[in-house]
Each structure stands twice: as C-alpha cells, then as structure tokens.
Design a protein around this motif. Structure first.
Motif, PDB file in Angstrom:
ATOM      1  N   UNK A  12       0.819  -1.212   0.066  1.00 52.20           N
ATOM      2  CA  UNK A  12       0.091   0.072  -0.036  1.00 52.20           C
ATOM      3  C   UNK A  12       0.779   1.380  -0.139  1.00 52.20           C
ATOM      4  N   UNK A  13       1.851   1.396   0.926  1.00 51.91           N
ATOM      5  CA  UNK A  13       2.857   2.213   0.801  1.00 51.91           C
ATOM      6  C   UNK A  13       3.498   2.706  -0.686  1.00 51.91           C
ATOM      7  N   UNK A  14       3.984   1.725  -1.181  1.00 51.05           N
ATOM      8  CA  UNK A  14       4.564   1.626  -2.602  1.00 51.05           C
ATOM      9  C   UNK A  14       3.507   2.301  -3.703  1.00 51.05           C
ATOM     10  N   UNK A  15       2.373   1.847  -3.535  1.00 53.09           N
ATOM     11  CA  UNK A  15       1.171   2.159  -4.482  1.00 53.09           C
ATOM     12  C   UNK A  15       1.081   3.652  -4.389  1.00 53.09           C
ATOM     13  N   UNK A  16       0.896   4.034  -2.872  1.00 51.09           N
ATOM     14  CA  UNK A  16       0.472   5.562  -2.359  1.00 51.09           C
ATOM     15  C   UNK A  16       1.745   6.294  -3.062  1.00 51.09           C
ATOM     16  N   UNK A  17       2.825   5.847  -3.004  1.00 53.97           N
ATOM     17  CA  UNK A  17       4.252   6.510  -3.457  1.00 53.97           C
ATOM     18  C   UNK A  17       3.866   6.896  -4.966  1.00 53.97           C
ATOM     19  N   UNK A  18       3.425   5.850  -5.658  1.00 50.39           N
ATOM     20  CA  UNK A  18       3.368   5.801  -7.036  1.00 50.39           C
ATOM     21  C   UNK A  18       2.223   6.823  -7.535  1.00 50.39           C
ATOM     22  N   UNK A  19       1.178   6.916  -6.695  1.00 53.59           N
ATOM     23  CA  UNK A  19       0.044   7.859  -7.048  1.00 53.59           C
ATOM     24  C   UNK A  19       0.469   9.151  -6.643  1.00 53.59           C
ATOM     25  N   UNK A  20       1.164   9.350  -5.684  1.00 54.28           N
ATOM     26  CA  UNK A  20       1.691  10.708  -5.331  1.00 54.28           C
ATOM     27  C   UNK A  20       2.712  11.499  -6.550  1.00 54.28           C
ATOM     28  N   UNK A  21       3.585  10.311  -7.019  1.00 56.44           N
ATOM     29  CA  UNK A  21       4.535  10.621  -8.013  1.00 56.44           C
ATOM     30  C   UNK A  21       3.699  11.396  -9.192  1.00 56.44           C
ATOM     31  N   UNK A  22       2.658  10.458  -9.732  1.00 54.70           N
ATOM     32  CA  UNK A  22       1.819  11.098 -10.647  1.00 54.70           C
ATOM     33  C   UNK A  22       1.380  12.552 -10.539  1.00 54.70           C
ATOM     34  N   UNK A  23       1.002  12.699  -9.299  1.00 55.96           N
ATOM     35  CA  UNK A  23       0.301  14.242  -8.887  1.00 55.96           C
ATOM     36  C   UNK A  23       1.258  15.156  -9.070  1.00 55.96           C
ATOM     37  N   UNK A  24       2.547  14.876  -8.263  1.00 58.11           N
ATOM     38  CA  UNK A  24       3.597  15.765  -8.080  1.00 58.11           C
ATOM     39  C   UNK A  24       4.035  16.126  -9.827  1.00 58.11           C
TER      40      UNK A  24
END
Length: 297
Positions: A12-24
C-alpha cells in the motif's frame, strides 16, 4: 505485525508513493514550473542523495562498511531502465492527456511483466487472465472520459517508459537487499543524466529556468516518493508473482482519484465506484488464482 500484514502495508505504501508521484509530476509539468529534463534531473539526483544517506546511516548504526555491498546490489541494466522510465515519463506527460498517458503507461507495464513471466516459464491460469482482464477493463473505464487522440511522440515515449518500468519491476524480483539495490540503481543513473543534459542542451541553447516551486516538487518526488517508494516496492516484489505485481499497479490511478475525493473535495461518482470495484475485483481474482496455483507453475 504478521508477515502478511506487513507485506500488505508495504504494498500500500509503495502504491501510494506511485500515485503521489503522478500528482507531483502533473503539478510541476502541467503548470510550467519546470521542464521535463530538469524535473527528471532533480528527481533522480535527490532520490540518489536520500538513499545514499540512508545507507550511510545504516552502516554507521551497524558499524559496518556496506558501501561496496550497496554498489554491487544494483546493476547498469536496472539503472538504465529506471532512467528511461523517468525521462520518458516526464517528456510524454507534457504531450498526453492524463487519462491517455495512464492508459499507455500501465498497458505497457502489464504487457511487459506478463511477457517476462511467460518467457521465464510461468504459467498463468485462466482465472488470472480473467482477473487481469477485469482489472484492466475497470482501469480503462476509469480513464475513458479523459481519453483523446495521443501524439505519436508522446505515445512512443510513454510506451518506452512503461516497458522500462516493467523491466525495472521484473529486475526487482531478484533483489536480495532492496534498499542497497535501489540506492545503487539511482546512483548509476547520474552519468546517464549528465549525458542526457548535454544532448538536450546541444539541441536547446536556451533552456527554460526552473521555478523554485517546480524544483521543490521534483525533489519531493525524487527523495520521498521515488527513492523511498521504489525501495519499498523492491522489498515486496520477491513475494509477489508477476501477475499480481502487474495487476496491483492498476490500483495507482484509482488511489490517485480517491485521493482527489478526500483532498481536492471531488465528488464520489457512480463512474468511480464502478471502476474501483472492477479493478479491486480483478486484483482479488488474480490473488486467489495465484494462491490456488501450485508453486512450480
């Protein structure tokens, strides 16, 4: 914390990081705060610095000199895949709509991982294929309203980025020390960044100056979401089959969209609910199928 719960938390933490990367990335590039080359440079450099500091801290904590071991855990192939993904993703993002970019990227990732699995002799049972199809259909349904005709340049770059990320993910399945491997891979991208900047500067004599806000977004993306996020992803990959690793990444756009509901006060629509349930159902089918499949399959 049980091993299964720990695995779920790390995924979950890794997927959250991926999603945040797209937003940033979207915030930095779509608003013109920084150009793709500079965003990629700050992203990879900040990720490398952060990871090196973490490895040094771990070495001092255990009173061991792990620098050589850190370097040897990575590889030039993995570093090249990481570099191509980061640079291709950044440049493609400014020429494609969000939905089309996500569709091309994750489609390429899925195909790459499945082909690697088949090449390695792994057999996907019919329930896995069904789960992958349902999850991907839900993902397509999610991004369908934002699809538009892609530019050829953007399509090629995003496809290369997806294939490169699929390769980088596959390489992570053989990683014994995820933090060391991720650190080594990020550090190895530095000479590639230098060469790319020289080539880009040769064709662009007057590069745009990056705004401070754009640099901050790129550093946040690199140091936290990429550096730490990718290390966590490498930590869980040895415990995931190729099909599960592939289908789990389809949750990233879902997480990003749900994040918009909570943080941007976007509305919960029937469209979002249907897409979410479809992707989650597909993920569940793949997990169930993999658990039922003999270990040697």
């Amino acid at each position: 914390m049980t091993s299964l719960l720990r695995l779920c938390v790390f995924v979950l933490l890794a997927l959250l990081a991926f999603a945040a990367n797209s937003v940033l990335c979207r915030l930095a590039l779509n608003d013109g705060l920084i150009d793709p080359a500079q965003f990629t440079t700050w992203r990879l450099l900040s990720g490398a610095v952060t990871l090196v500091l973490l490895c040094l801290f771990q070495s001092l904590k255990h009173q061991q000199n792990d620098l050589k071991a850190t370097w040897l855990e990575g590889s030039w192939l993995s570093a090249f895949a990481l570099f191509i993904y980061a640079l291709g993703f950044s440049y493609a993002y400014v020429t494609l709509s969000t939905g089309m970019g996500a569709l091309i990227l994750f489609g390429a990732v899925q195909l790459t991982l499945i082909l690697f699995a088949v090449w390695a002799g792994q057999k996907l049972v019919w329930l896995e294929w069904l789960g992958l199809a349902i999850a991907f259909a839900g993902f397509v349904y999610l991004v369908l309203p934002t699809l538009s005709s892609p530019s050829l340049f953007g399509f090629v770059l995003m496809t290369l980025a997806g294939v490169a990320w699929g390769l980088y993910t596959w390489r992570g399945k053989i990683s014994a020390k995820p933090l060391f491997a991720t650190t080594s891979n990020f550090v190895r991208t530095i000479p590639m960044i230098m060469v790319a900047l020289l080539v880009i500067h040769f064709y662009n004599d007057e590069p745009e100056s990056a705004q401070l806000e754009g640099i901050i977004l790129a550093v946040t993306s690199g140091a936290i979401m990429s550096g730490l996020g990718y290390a966590i992803w490498y930590a869980v990959l040895p415990y995931l089959s190729a099909s599960i690793a592939a289908v789990l990444q389809l949750l990233v756009p879902i997480i990003a969209t749900i994040g918009g509901v909570f943080f941007a006060k976007e509305s919960i629509t029937l469209h979002l609910v249907i897409a979410t349930l479809s992707v989650l159902g597909g993920v569940l089918l793949v997990i169930i199928a993999r658990k039922r499949t003999p270990k040697n399959a």
